[in-house]
Design a protein around this motif. Structure first.
Motif, PDB file in Angstrom:
ATOM      1  N   GLU A 135       0.859  -1.185   0.000  1.00 13.27           N
ATOM      2  CA  GLU A 135       0.000   0.000   0.000  1.00 13.27           C
ATOM      3  C   GLU A 135       0.894   1.233   0.000  1.00 13.27           C
ATOM      4  OE1 GLU A 135      -3.386   0.063  -0.072  1.00 13.27           O
ATOM      5  OE2 GLU A 135      -3.369  -2.127  -0.243  1.00 13.27           O
ATOM      6  N   HIS A 136       0.380   2.319  -0.507  1.00 11.65           N
ATOM      7  CA  HIS A 136       1.129   3.578  -0.566  1.00 11.65           C
ATOM      8  C   HIS A 136       1.681   3.983   0.800  1.00 11.65           C
ATOM      9  CE1 HIS A 136       2.241   7.658  -1.625  1.00 11.65           C
ATOM     10  NE2 HIS A 136       1.500   8.092  -0.611  1.00 11.65           N
ATOM     11  N   ASN A 137       0.891   3.792   1.838  1.00 10.28           N
ATOM     12  CA  ASN A 137       1.297   4.215   3.182  1.00 10.28           C
ATOM     13  C   ASN A 137       1.564   3.013   4.098  1.00 10.28           C
ATOM     14  OD1 ASN A 137      -1.320   3.377   3.349  1.00 10.28           O
ATOM     15  ND2 ASN A 137      -1.977   4.982   4.745  1.00 10.28           N
ATOM     16  N   GLY A 138       2.017   1.906   3.526  1.00 11.70           N
ATOM     17  CA  GLY A 138       2.267   0.708   4.329  1.00 11.70           C
ATOM     18  C   GLY A 138       3.515  -0.018   3.879  1.00 11.70           C
ATOM     19  N   GLU A 139       3.741  -1.140   4.486  1.00 11.68           N
ATOM     20  CA  GLU A 139       4.914  -1.957   4.208  1.00 11.68           C
ATOM     21  C   GLU A 139       4.675  -2.888   3.019  1.00 11.68           C
ATOM     22  OE1 GLU A 139       2.226  -4.230   6.895  1.00 11.68           O
ATOM     23  OE2 GLU A 139       2.960  -2.181   6.885  1.00 11.68           O
ATOM     24  N   VAL A 140       5.759  -3.406   2.431  1.00 15.63           N
ATOM     25  CA  VAL A 140       5.664  -4.406   1.375  1.00 15.63           C
ATOM     26  C   VAL A 140       5.455  -5.753   2.060  1.00 15.63           C
ATOM     27  CG1 VAL A 140       6.883  -5.583  -0.487  1.00 15.63           C
ATOM     28  CG2 VAL A 140       7.102  -3.112  -0.228  1.00 15.63           C
ATOM     29  N   THR A 141       4.474  -6.491   1.574  1.00 17.93           N
ATOM     30  CA  THR A 141       4.177  -7.809   2.113  1.00 17.93           C
ATOM     31  C   THR A 141       4.334  -8.847   1.012  1.00 17.93           C
ATOM     32  OG1 THR A 141       1.824  -7.624   1.625  1.00 17.93           O
ATOM     33  CG2 THR A 141       2.550  -6.890   3.814  1.00 17.93           C
ATOM     34  N   TYR A 142       4.361 -10.105   1.409  1.00 15.27           N
ATOM     35  CA  TYR A 142       4.388 -11.171   0.421  1.00 15.27           C
ATOM     36  C   TYR A 142       3.579 -12.362   0.898  1.00 15.27           C
ATOM     37  CZ  TYR A 142       7.946 -13.894   2.988  1.00 15.27           C
ATOM     38  OH  TYR A 142       8.626 -14.632   3.914  1.00 15.27           O
ATOM     39  N   ASP A 143       3.104 -13.128  -0.077  1.00  8.94           N
ATOM     40  CA  ASP A 143       2.391 -14.372   0.160  1.00  8.94           C
ATOM     41  C   ASP A 143       3.129 -15.454  -0.605  1.00  8.94           C
ATOM     42  OD1 ASP A 143      -0.633 -13.875   1.317  1.00  8.94           O
ATOM     43  OD2 ASP A 143       0.123 -12.141   0.196  1.00  8.94           O
ATOM     44  N   VAL A 144       3.244 -16.629   0.013  1.00 12.55           N
ATOM     45  CA  VAL A 144       3.896 -17.747  -0.644  1.00 12.55           C
ATOM     46  C   VAL A 144       3.054 -18.997  -0.431  1.00 12.55           C
ATOM     47  CG1 VAL A 144       5.373 -18.259   1.361  1.00 12.55           C
ATOM     48  CG2 VAL A 144       6.101 -18.960  -0.922  1.00 12.55           C
TER      49      VAL A 144
END
Length: 135
Positions: free
Chosen positions: A113-122
């Motif tokens: 998100e613009h104002n959030g952290e980078v996340t990932y799904d695996v």
């Protein structure tokens, strides 16, 4: 047995020198599935379904979601996906034991998100026998 902390359920990937904990995961999931082989026939008792004992394909699925930390295990997971490689993984279940086997990464997704952290799904699927060792 008392309740266990979810953060203590770990997914680890073989890194050549041992096992590295997959970094940044906030949620982890291990699922076992087995297909059935239906052998119901005209003489089955009251037409109740009958299943063939010990038949069918078994599989395990691993999945996780978390923060992208750009750790060594993140790089190993990315390379494993792009290579289409099958690697050995361990799932440590606190006070229960360790599940180990070969898995292939079937999905690797990144989001932010613009104002959030980078996340990932695996997501991973078993690619051979999965074993269990009690704690």
């Amino acid at each position: 047995m008392t309740a266990q902390k979810g953060k203590d359920l770990l997914i680890k990937i073989a890194d050549g020198a041992g096992y590295a904990t997959v970094a940044g995961l906030r949620t982890r999931r291990l699922a076992f599935n087995a297909e059935t082989v239906d052998i119901t026939h005209a003489e089955s008792a009251n037409r109740w379904r009958e299943l063939l004992d010990g038949a069918g394909v078994k599989r395990a699925s691993l999945s996780g979601r978390g923060l992208f930390k750009d750790a060594a295990s993140d790089a190993l997971m990315r390379q494993t996906f792009f290579d289409g490689a099958v690697k050995t993984y361990q799932v440590v279940i606190p006070d229960f034991g360790t599940v180990q086997g070969s898995f292939q990464i079937t999905s690797l997704e990144f989001a932010g998100e613009h104002n959030g952290e980078v996340t990932y799904d695996v997501a991973m699927e078993s690619a051979g026998e999965v074993t269990f060792a009690a704690a």
